[in-house]
Scaffold this motif. Structure first.
Motif, short mmCIF file in Angstrom:
data_model
loop_
_atom_site.label_atom_id
_atom_site.label_comp_id
_atom_site.label_asym_id
_atom_site.label_seq_id
_atom_site.Cartn_x
_atom_site.Cartn_y
_atom_site.Cartn_z
N ALA A 20 -46.05 1.00 -15.84
CA ALA A 20 -45.97 0.25 -17.10
C ALA A 20 -45.09 0.97 -18.11
N ALA A 21 -45.24 2.28 -18.21
CA ALA A 21 -44.43 3.06 -19.15
C ALA A 21 -42.96 3.06 -18.75
N ALA A 22 -42.70 3.21 -17.45
CA ALA A 22 -41.32 3.22 -16.98
C ALA A 22 -40.64 1.87 -17.22
N LEU A 23 -41.37 0.78 -16.98
CA LEU A 23 -40.81 -0.56 -17.17
C LEU A 23 -40.51 -0.84 -18.64
N ALA A 24 -41.23 -0.18 -19.53
CA ALA A 24 -41.01 -0.37 -20.96
C ALA A 24 -39.78 0.40 -21.45
N GLY A 25 -39.11 1.13 -20.53
CA GLY A 25 -37.91 1.87 -20.91
C GLY A 25 -38.20 3.17 -21.63
N LYS A 26 -39.44 3.63 -21.56
CA LYS A 26 -39.84 4.82 -22.31
C LYS A 26 -39.31 6.13 -21.70
N ALA A 27 -38.92 6.09 -20.43
CA ALA A 27 -38.55 7.34 -19.74
C ALA A 27 -37.09 7.38 -19.31
N GLY A 28 -36.28 6.44 -19.78
CA GLY A 28 -34.87 6.44 -19.43
C GLY A 28 -34.59 5.69 -18.15
N PRO A 29 -33.32 5.80 -17.65
CA PRO A 29 -32.90 5.01 -16.49
C PRO A 29 -33.35 5.55 -15.15
N GLY A 30 -33.70 6.83 -15.10
CA GLY A 30 -34.18 7.41 -13.84
C GLY A 30 -33.17 8.32 -13.16
N PRO A 31 -33.50 8.74 -11.94
CA PRO A 31 -34.70 8.39 -11.18
C PRO A 31 -35.99 8.86 -11.87
N ILE A 32 -36.93 7.94 -11.97
CA ILE A 32 -38.25 8.20 -12.54
C ILE A 32 -39.27 8.15 -11.42
N VAL A 33 -40.06 9.20 -11.30
CA VAL A 33 -41.17 9.18 -10.34
C VAL A 33 -42.45 8.82 -11.08
N ALA A 34 -43.03 7.70 -10.71
CA ALA A 34 -44.30 7.26 -11.27
C ALA A 34 -45.40 7.64 -10.27
N ILE A 35 -46.33 8.47 -10.70
CA ILE A 35 -47.40 8.91 -9.80
C ILE A 35 -48.49 7.84 -9.77
N ILE A 36 -48.62 7.19 -8.62
CA ILE A 36 -49.68 6.19 -8.43
C ILE A 36 -50.93 6.97 -8.05
N SER A 37 -51.67 7.38 -9.08
CA SER A 37 -52.69 8.40 -8.89
C SER A 37 -53.88 7.95 -8.07
#
Length: 318
Positions: free
Chosen positions: A286-303
């Motif tokens: 959700a945070a990555a999709l909101a553009g909060k972390a830039g273009p990437g590569p972004i690793v989202a930990i599916i905890s």
């Protein structure tokens, strides 16, 4: 408790060797969304034997106990995932386990802890949070394993960071949900040691965001407007001072997402990646999709993916 100190890369590498026969080296896959979206990769900790990352820390913490302490049995405090981790590791070690459980934990998590042979003591959330601070609860016997403020637990979680950089060396950012702070502390300890320019972001739900508030204020805070929600694996009533001390030099920023954004991320993960994520597991997406972390590569930990299926279906219904 021992003084707060940095978790060394050598400890994390030792933990990687120690727990390799217990945990799964989880896949890291691209979330296929097409042009116009950030480059998001999913670290699928929902595929662990207990369907959550907590097994990493629990397996390392139980293995590191002296025989005299392990033989007494172990106990922890949990909303479900840490309890499963400690229960699983204790069963492998052949020792009894007890979990002081938040009484509104999902039935799926409660059932799994019972199936692992853990003795359960159900208490209100406020009571569990107080017991975390005190490290004691009547009727809980054996050696206490703190579910996040424990050097060995954190080192176990740090193995996630090693795997992330092995699989995606050019990772620009990592996003992890924050409950107590053990996951993000471990991952950041590994990644900042190896690739310090990688950004580490924490994420919390709007209903329980003490870490973001603490970052804003510059000191550990109580979240006065805390509310229970389906995001039971992240967000707390307050930021523990010891965990703030651990996190403040490692985490670059903290995001807050709405419950609606979290639901949409859960649905998107199911539709696009066929991944079942609990609320805390979906918040990094959700945070990555909101553009909060830039273009990437972004690793989202599916905890984790420990959620009652009926509840999951209700939450992702259009």
């Amino acid at each position: 408790m021992s003084p707060v100190r940095p978790i060394q890369l050598s400890e994390i590498r030792d933990a990687q060797g120690r727990i390799g026969g217990t945990i799964l080296r989880t896949p890291l896959v691209r979330l296929q969304l097409g042009p116009g979206f950030p480059d998001i990769r999913l670290k699928l900790e929902n595929l662990q034997p207990i369907n959550a990352y907590k097994l990493r820390g629990a397996a390392n913490a139980v293995a590191m106990l002296p025989d005299s302490e392990r033989k007494r049995g172990v106990w922890t405090i949990s909303a479900g995932n840490a309890g499963q981790g400690v229960g699983y590791a204790a069963r492998q070690a052949g020792v009894p386990s007890t979990v002081v459980v938040v009484e509104n934990a999902p039935e799926a998590k409660i059932a799994r802890m019972r199936a692992l042979g853990a003795k359960l003591i159900l208490v209100p959330y406020e009571v569990a949070w107080k017991a975390l601070d005190e490290g004691a609860y009547p009727g809980a016997e054996g050696t206490f394993i703190h579910p996040f403020d424990d050097d060995n637990f954190i080192a176990g979680h740090g193995t996630l960071g090693l795997e992330i950089l092995e699989d995606v060396p050019n990772t620009a950012a990592v996003i992890a949900s924050i409950g107590g702070g053990g996951l993000i502390t471990g991952v950041a300890s590994a990644i900042k040691a190896l690739k310090p320019d990688t950004k580490i972001f924490g994420v919390e739900p709007e209903t329980a965001a003490p870490a973001a508030l603490s970052f804003q204020k510059g000191s550990p805070q109580v979240f006065e407007n805390w509310k229970a929600s389906f995001v039971d694996g992240a967000g707390g009533q307050s930021m523990f001072p010891r965990m703030w001390e651990r996190m403040k030099g490692l985490v670059d920023d903290y995001f807050v997402v709405t419950l609606e954004e979290t639901k949409k991320a859960m649905r998107l993960l199911a539709e696009k990646a066929r991944v079942i994520a609990e609320g805390a597991g979906a918040m990094p997406v959700a945070a990555a999709l909101a553009g909060k972390a830039g273009p990437g590569p972004i690793v989202a930990i599916i905890s984790g993916g420990n959620i009652d299926l009926k509840k999951f279906c209700e939450l992702i219904a259009c």
